[in-house]
Structures are given as C-alpha cells and as structure tokens.
Design a protein around this motif. Structure first.
Motif, PDB file in Angstrom:
ATOM      1  N   GLU A 450     -59.988 -80.181 -12.529  1.00 37.84           N
ATOM      2  CA  GLU A 450     -60.221 -79.156 -13.561  1.00 37.84           C
ATOM      3  C   GLU A 450     -59.417 -77.889 -13.251  1.00 37.84           C
ATOM      4  N   TRP A 451     -59.411 -77.518 -11.982  1.00 36.82           N
ATOM      5  CA  TRP A 451     -58.659 -76.322 -11.553  1.00 36.82           C
ATOM      6  C   TRP A 451     -57.158 -76.519 -11.788  1.00 36.82           C
ATOM      7  N   GLU A 453     -55.737 -78.350 -13.945  1.00 37.63           N
ATOM      8  CA  GLU A 453     -55.470 -78.246 -15.385  1.00 37.63           C
ATOM      9  C   GLU A 453     -55.344 -76.794 -15.803  1.00 37.63           C
ATOM     10  N   ARG A 454     -56.235 -75.959 -15.251  1.00 39.42           N
ATOM     11  CA  ARG A 454     -56.163 -74.526 -15.584  1.00 39.42           C
ATOM     12  C   ARG A 454     -54.862 -73.927 -15.067  1.00 39.42           C
ATOM     13  N   SER A 458     -51.844 -72.021 -17.088  1.00 36.63           N
ATOM     14  CA  SER A 458     -51.448 -70.635 -16.828  1.00 36.63           C
ATOM     15  C   SER A 458     -50.058 -70.515 -16.213  1.00 36.63           C
TER      16      SER A 458
END
Ligand SMILES: Cc1cc2nc3c(=O)[nH]c(=O)nc-3n(C[C@H](O)[C@H](O)[C@H](O)COP(=O)(O)OP(=O)(O)OC[C@H]3O[C@@H](n4cnc5c(N)ncnc54)[C@H](O)[C@@H]3O)c2cc1C
Length: 461
Positions: A450-451, A453-454, A458
């Motif tokens: 999940e991280w 993907e973030r 960004s």
C-alpha cells in the motif's frame, strides 16, 4: 530544485577546485553507500566523503573499499516469511537497494541465511557508487558539521574530531562511545503467574516486571554468571573507559556473592503479592518501547556469550520461556540518542540540514544500517525536490526500525537495536509462535504494498 553548494576540497589543499553538489554524505560504509546510490538515482549530485583511502582508517576496517563488512560476512536470515530481518531484505530489494543487489550477486551457500563473498560484495558496491555519474567519491576525513544538506553515516567508529563536533552540538551524554546493552525480552514470553508488576515501595505506577529468586536460586545464578563463558574485548576497545554506571553483571558477581543483591538484584521494598514478603533477590524489567512489547532487564549489561545468556537467564523464575529480542553486550560503538535528537525524517532537530543514517542512529547491524541509509536518502531526495515522502508504516520492517529510533524507543534507556517483530504494533489476540511470525510478515507485506503504491503516485515518473 535543490540549492547548489560549493566549497573547497579538504584536506588535500592541492586539489582546491570548486565542486558543486546537492548533498554531501559523510561515511562510505553500508549506510552511506546505500544513501549515495538512492540520491544519485533520484538525479541529485552527491559528494560522498570517505576517510579511508585518504590517509585515515578505523580500528576495524582493513581496506579502502566502500561498504566493507568489518566482521561476519552474513546479512543474517533471508526468510521473509518468518524473520524480521529477512522481511527487511525483501522490502529493501523492492526499493532498489544497491546493498541487497550486490549481496544477492555475491551470495555464498549459508542455508537460509544470506552470506556473501565480502570482497566481491564490497568491490561491487564500490564500483557501482564510484561509476555513478551523479556521485563524486572524495577520500577525505570530515571533522566538523557542515552547514549544507548532509547525511552523516560515519558508523560505530566515527572519526574522533567529528564525534566531538556531534557531541558538542547535541549536548553532553547524547553521543555514546560504548553500547552497554542489557538483554531485551518479548513481553508475551514472560510468565506473569510467577512475575508481578510493581514499583519499589509502591512509589509511582506499577511500572516494573519483577522476577523473584529465593536464596538457592540466587546462589546458583551468581555461580552460573561467574562460571559462564565471556566474550573478550578487542585490543582497541580495552582502553576506552566504560565502567561508570554500566558494569557487566558477571563482573559484579565476581566481586562477591552479595554484590548483585545490593545492586541491580536488590529486593528491598518489593512485596511479592504471592508471599506477602520481599524475595531474597529480584530481577526487574522495564518497558523499553512505546508499544510495550519489549522489556529490558534493568542493569543486566553483560559480556557473556549469547548462548550462555539464554541458558543462564532462563533459570530466572518467570523467564523460563523468555524470548530475547536482543541479547546483552558491551562494545565500542558511537551512536546518538536518536529518539531525543532526531525528527521523524532522521533530521537533527537543532540543525535540520543534517540527517543521520546507519549505525550511528542506534540501529544495529549491516542490514539495518543500510536500510536506514536508504530511507534517509529517500527523505533527503524528497526534501531537495520540495516533495514529501510518506513514512513507511510501522507494520513494515523498514517502518518499524525507523519508528523505533526516531521516537518509539525510550530515550532514557536507548541502546542499539536490530529489527525484530517486537518493534511492530502487536497483533490482535494470541496465536502459536510460528503462526504469529507469519501473521506479522503477511501484515507487513500488505502495508508495504500500500505504501509503495502511494510512493508511485507521489513520485514523478
Ligand atoms: C568490530 C565490529 C564488528 C561488527 N560486526 C558486525 C557483524 O558481524 N554483523 C553486523 O551486522 N554488524 C556488525 N557490526 C556493526 C557494523 O559496524 C554495522 O552493522 C555497519 O558496518 C554499520 O554501517 P554504517 O554504514 O553505519 O557504518 P560503517 O560501515 O562503519 O561505515 C562508516 C564509514 O564512515 C567512515 N568515517 C568515519 N568517520 C569519518 C569521518 N569523520 N569522515 C569521513 N569518513 C568517516 C568510516 O571509514 C566508514 O567507512 C560490527 C561493528 C564493529 C565495530
């Protein structure tokens, strides 16, 4: 865009031409090499200052290569399913770690551990860093804290002038020259049917876990400490004074059978609720991290060999099944009190142009040092591009070690720490040990994905 810094090369005055760079890294060990790689890959110009090869060295390094492994050739377990350091390997690989790429390439057979041909490994890292067009490796010793954007990754044997400059900036006692590590126990492995929570004389909260010993148990324990196998000091460690306040328990035991009972094993003021009396002696454990998952054995720093520690400490009532997040030790090791001094992005609060990375932050080990180098570089790269990097979640191995050194650990008792599951938020409920490890790594992988993907959203393409 990042500011461009210019300054004269030191200490080789003959080469006094101007060099421009976006960030300086001091120390080309495991952390500094990894950090240089990530900053360079992000398109930033790096000056990597390494004192070896420029007329200086440390007492442990033997070559001029970057990322020299000073002792064992192992990166420990490569099991990403059941081991926290194996999980950290996996996360670092996913982030493009140079150290992991070189380790995988120079792997030698070692069962489930990742061991490497140390010469091939260090040569590979040196070549990759030196040949990167965005990195200038300068063989120079740095003695003062720079005013420009900097990562200090000078390791456990930081040059003495720079160590003094760090101590002067951070305040007395904020830079340790020895670690004096008391063993740290996983809270859920302590038998609370034997131990109990209390403070001496019931003062303050019931903050300590107390393990009671009767006279026979105490006498056997003291004898075992005296007879146990100890680790010798290296020649170059012998003259560094460390004794004030952190004498090894076996040295106390050798001074007389009552010494420990008047020191860290003092039972005075501790009523055992099961007997209504003070025990003959007591071992106290104090909470070591904000999560409450790790507890340190108060005053139990030791030079006993690791196997001996496990054998002897499991004779303490309540610790028969103790699982140790780390065992005790005493070594020469420069490290700062990171939970007190650094912000959540590894910047020195008093001088935010300076970040710290590697073992000097109070993480422990080759892998953890490289991992903290990696994340320090990612934070620095984001800052230099006027972006923000979300911190890796504490459920991941990288996030857990980062959160520990930047605030999760108790600043009062801060000592170097390997990555382990006790640094992660506890799992709900109870389960078998093997299942628990897998549950930690499954949860970590989901949080890491999940991280990532973030990050991809960004980070510019
Ligand atoms: C004797 C000893 C044995 C160890 N054994 C192990 C082990 O078996 N396994 C393990 O995982 N970990 C071990 N460690 C811990 C190990 O040092 C770290 O895990 C790892 O090397 C830390 O990486 P680092 O990049 O932070 O520091 P280092 O790898 O030590 O790199 C720091 C670099 O900074 C340079 N430097 C220092 N001061 C300056 C200065 N003022 N200017 C410019 N350059 C400077 C040094 O020359 C060095 O190259 C050991 C440590 C010691 C001291």
């Amino acid at each position: 865009m990042a500011a461009i810094y210019a300054f004269m090369l030191r200490p080789v005055e003959a080469k006094s031409f101007l060099v421009t760079f976006d960030i300086q890294i001091i120390g080309g060990g495991l952390a500094g090499s990894e950090a240089a790689w990530h900053l360079a890959e992000a398109g930033l110009r790096v000056r990597l200052s390494e004192m070896r090869g420029g007329g200086d060295s440390t007492p442990a390094h033997e070559t001029d290569r970057l990322a020299e492994m000073v002792c064992s050739n192992s990166f420990r377990s490569d099991d990403a399913e059941h081991n926290a350091v194996g999980l950290l390997h996996q996360e670092m690989r996913a982030l493009g770690s140079l150290i992991m790429r070189a380790a995988d390439k120079h792997r030698v057979p070692a069962g489930s551990a990742l061991a490497v041909d140390r010469e091939g490994f260090a040569a590979e890292v040196t070549r990759a860093v030196e040949q990167h067009p965005n990195v200038t490796v300068v063989r120079e010793r740095v003695d003062a804290l720079p005013d420009h954007s900097t990562i200090i990754a000078t390791g456990p044997l930081t040059g003495s002038a720079l160590a003094e400059a760090i101590a002067a900036e951070t305040g007395e006692g904020a830079l340790a020259f020895f670690d004096a590590i008391a063993p740290i126990v996983h809270r859920d492995s302590i038998d609370m049917d034997v131990a109990w929570m209390a403070a001496r004389w019931d003062k303050g909260g019931k903050d300590y876990i107390n393990c009671p010993l009767d006279k026979a148990q105490y006498d056997d324990f003291v004898a075992a400490l005296v007879d146990g196998d100890k680790m010798p000091f290296h020649d170059w460690e012998k003259d560094t004074p460390y004794f004030e306040g952190c004498m090894p328990i076996e040295v106390m035991a050798e001074r007389g059978s009552e010494t420990l009972r008047h020191g860290p094993m003092k039972p005075v003021g501790l009523d055992n609720p099961r007997t209504g009396r003070w025990p003959y002696a007591v071992v106290q454990l104090r909470q070591d991290n904000a999560l409450g998952t790790l507890w340190n054995m108060v005053g139990f720093q030791t030079k006993l060999k690791h196997g001996e520690q496990v054998r002897i400490f499991r004779t303490i009532p309540g610790l028969e099944n103790a699982e140790f997040a780390r065992l005790g030790g005493i070594h020469r090791n420069s490290f700062i009190n990171s939970p007190r001094l650094l912000d959540s992005e590894l910047r020195l609060e008093s001088r935010p142009n300076i970040r710290f990375a590697g073992q000097i932050t109070g993480c422990e080990g080759y892998v953890e040092s490289a991992a903290v180098g990696l994340i320090a570089a990612r934070f620095a790269a984001a800052e230099l591009r006027a972006e923000t990097l979300p911190a890796p979640p504490p459920e991941t191995a990288l996030g857990a070690i980062l959160a520990h050194i930047t605030g999760g650990a108790d600043a009062e008792t801060f000592q170097p720490m390997n990555v382990n599951f006790g640094l992660m938020p506890p799992l709900p409920g109870r389960s078998r040990k093997a299942d628990r490890k897998k549950a930690y790594t499954d949860r970590a992988r989901a949080a890491f994905a999940e991280w990532l993907e973030r990050l991809m959203v960004s980070e510019p393409a």
